[in-house]
Design a protein around this motif. Structure first.
Motif, PDB file in Angstrom:
ATOM      1  N   ASP A 128      -9.068  -5.526   7.861  1.00 16.61           N
ATOM      2  CA  ASP A 128      -8.300  -6.239   6.758  1.00 16.61           C
ATOM      3  C   ASP A 128      -7.267  -6.825   7.637  1.00 16.61           C
ATOM      4  OD1 ASP A 128      -7.794  -5.862   3.174  1.00 16.61           O
ATOM      5  OD2 ASP A 128      -6.070  -5.870   4.524  1.00 16.61           O
TER       6      ASP A 128
ATOM      7  N   GLN B 232     -13.903 -10.037  -2.427  1.00  9.14           N
ATOM      8  CA  GLN B 232     -13.819 -10.152  -3.339  1.00  9.14           C
ATOM      9  C   GLN B 232     -11.487  -9.437  -3.360  1.00  9.14           C
ATOM     10  OE1 GLN B 232     -15.791  -7.983  -5.224  1.00  9.14           O
ATOM     11  NE2 GLN B 232     -17.926  -9.200  -3.671  1.00  9.14           N
TER      12      GLN B 232
ATOM     13  N   TYR C 259       1.210  -1.725   0.131  1.00  5.25           N
ATOM     14  CA  TYR C 259       0.005   0.410   0.064  1.00  5.25           C
ATOM     15  C   TYR C 259       0.489   0.955  -0.126  1.00  5.25           C
ATOM     16  CZ  TYR C 259      -3.865  -2.228   0.349  1.00  5.25           C
ATOM     17  OH  TYR C 259      -5.248  -3.342  -0.236  1.00  5.25           O
TER      18      TYR C 259
ATOM     19  N   ASN D  37     -16.499  -2.459  -6.008  1.00  8.09           N
ATOM     20  CA  ASN D  37     -16.163  -2.989  -6.750  1.00  8.09           C
ATOM     21  C   ASN D  37     -17.305  -3.101  -7.794  1.00  8.09           C
ATOM     22  OD1 ASN D  37     -13.545  -4.373  -7.113  1.00  8.09           O
ATOM     23  ND2 ASN D  37     -14.284  -4.976  -4.961  1.00  8.09           N
TER      24      ASN D  37
ATOM     25  N   GLY E  65     -10.994  -8.258   3.783  1.00  8.76           N
ATOM     26  CA  GLY E  65     -10.121  -7.907   3.232  1.00  8.76           C
ATOM     27  C   GLY E  65     -10.027  -6.649   2.237  1.00  8.76           C
TER      28      GLY E  65
HETATM   29  C1  SAM Z   1      -6.126  -7.825  -3.627  1.00  8.17           C
HETATM   30  S1  SAM Z   1      -6.773  -6.973  -2.350  1.00  8.17           S
HETATM   31  C2  SAM Z   1      -8.358  -6.768  -2.470  1.00  8.17           C
HETATM   32  C3  SAM Z   1      -8.810  -5.955  -1.709  1.00  8.17           C
HETATM   33  C4  SAM Z   1     -10.222  -5.038  -1.712  1.00  8.17           C
HETATM   34  N1  SAM Z   1     -11.421  -6.170  -1.718  1.00  8.17           N
HETATM   35  C5  SAM Z   1     -10.698  -4.650  -3.476  1.00  8.17           C
HETATM   36  O1  SAM Z   1     -11.554  -5.393  -3.919  1.00  8.17           O
HETATM   37  O2  SAM Z   1      -9.942  -3.658  -3.695  1.00  8.17           O
HETATM   38  C6  SAM Z   1      -6.708  -7.920  -1.284  1.00  8.17           C
HETATM   39  C7  SAM Z   1      -6.452  -7.373   0.264  1.00  8.17           C
HETATM   40  O3  SAM Z   1      -6.575  -8.815   1.529  1.00  8.17           O
HETATM   41  C8  SAM Z   1      -5.948  -8.309   2.525  1.00  8.17           C
HETATM   42  N2  SAM Z   1      -5.484  -9.733   3.108  1.00  8.17           N
HETATM   43  C9  SAM Z   1      -4.339 -10.132   2.797  1.00  8.17           C
HETATM   44  N3  SAM Z   1      -4.553 -11.623   3.611  1.00  8.17           N
HETATM   45  C10 SAM Z   1      -5.439 -10.825   4.404  1.00  8.17           C
HETATM   46  C11 SAM Z   1      -5.262 -12.266   5.290  1.00  8.17           C
HETATM   47  N4  SAM Z   1      -4.494 -12.591   5.814  1.00  8.17           N
HETATM   48  N5  SAM Z   1      -6.551 -11.306   6.667  1.00  8.17           N
HETATM   49  C12 SAM Z   1      -6.955  -9.928   5.780  1.00  8.17           C
HETATM   50  N6  SAM Z   1      -6.760  -9.888   5.451  1.00  8.17           N
HETATM   51  C13 SAM Z   1      -6.191  -9.679   4.041  1.00  8.17           C
HETATM   52  C14 SAM Z   1      -4.656  -7.090   1.719  1.00  8.17           C
HETATM   53  O4  SAM Z   1      -4.345  -6.472   3.189  1.00  8.17           O
HETATM   54  C15 SAM Z   1      -5.773  -6.575   0.705  1.00  8.17           C
HETATM   55  O5  SAM Z   1      -6.329  -5.165   0.649  1.00  8.17           O
END
Ligand code: SAM
Length: 200
Positions: free
Chosen positions: A58, A100, A6, A18, A37
């Motif tokens: 997140d 998502q 980020y 989305n 997430g």
């Molecule tokens: C590809 S991004 C998608 C973000 C959002 N859902 C979108 O569509 O714009 C994946 C997100 O999942 C979060 N994430 C990844 N691993 C995670 C975990 N173990 N627990 C919570 N969040 C997580 C990341 O920090 C990130 O913000």
């Protein structure tokens, strides 16, 4: 790792909700929603603006900070929570649980996490999972992204190991979407969309 990703730029995602979330949620009565997430909060804000009481989660403090930054009067409708979802999970039952693009370049048991997500769906509620069905051409050039295995919708559903007497499959398909890359390049990539309803 996610905080570092980020911090590479002022804004990582578009800030818009989305498309697939809006497509599905606009037809549901507003209730309690869980956004897994949540990234920079585009979906959580859209849901709150449309009457949902949202828990947005997140692993990245930076993502949560950005999500909360310009939330304004919607803040009453969104509870931002910090969790590593492989370790801890928000309490409660939800009418919509949305994941998502919940992908990670680090090894993790995503199937287990998604089974936990399914368990958090209230009777009559919906589990929405939207995954990248493939990567854009520029992604193979990005560090950390080259080991990703793209599951088919059916593989994700099989991993959920749901009791089919308790769940109805509303949708499991793949839809093309235009995506703009970091240098403004455009590619068409598939979104895998899974919508499952827990029977009342
Ligand atoms: C590809 S991004 C998608 C973000 C959002 N859902 C979108 O569509 O714009 C994946 C997100 O999942 C979060 N994430 C990844 N691993 C995670 C975990 N173990 N627990 C919570 N969040 C997580 C990341 O920090 C990130 O913000």
């Amino acid at each position: 790792m996610w905080n570092a990703m980020y911090r590479e730029s002022d804004r990582r995602w578009s800030g818009r909700p989305n498309l697939r979330l809006v497509e599905v949620a606009q037809h549901l009565p507003a209730g309690r929603a869980l956004d897994l997430g949540c990234g920079e909060g585009g979906d959580a804000k859209w849901l709150a603006a449309n009457g949902w009481a949202v828990v947005a989660v997140d692993i990245s403090d930076e993502a949560l900070r950005r999500s909360a930054e310009d939330v304004g009067e919607l803040s009453a409708g969104i509870d931002f929570q910090h969790h590593d979802l492989t370790q801890t999970f928000p309490d409660g039952e939800f009418d919509l649980v949305s994941a998502q693009f919940l992908h990670s370049p680090t090894p993790w048991d995503r199937g287990r996490l998604l089974r936990r997500a399914a368990a958090a769906v209230a009777p009559g509620g919906v589990l929405l999972i939207v995954d990248h069905g493939g990567g854009p051409p520029w992604e193979s050039q990005m560090k950390d992204h080259h080991h990703h295995v793209f599951q088919t919708p059916q593989e994700v559903i099989d991993d959920l190991a749901l009791d089919h007497t308790q769940w109805e499959q509303l949708r499991a398909d793949s839809v093309d979407r235009e995506m703009t890359g970091p240098q403004g390049q455009v590619a068409v990539i598939p979104d895998n969309v899974i919508v499952l309803r827990r029977r009342s």
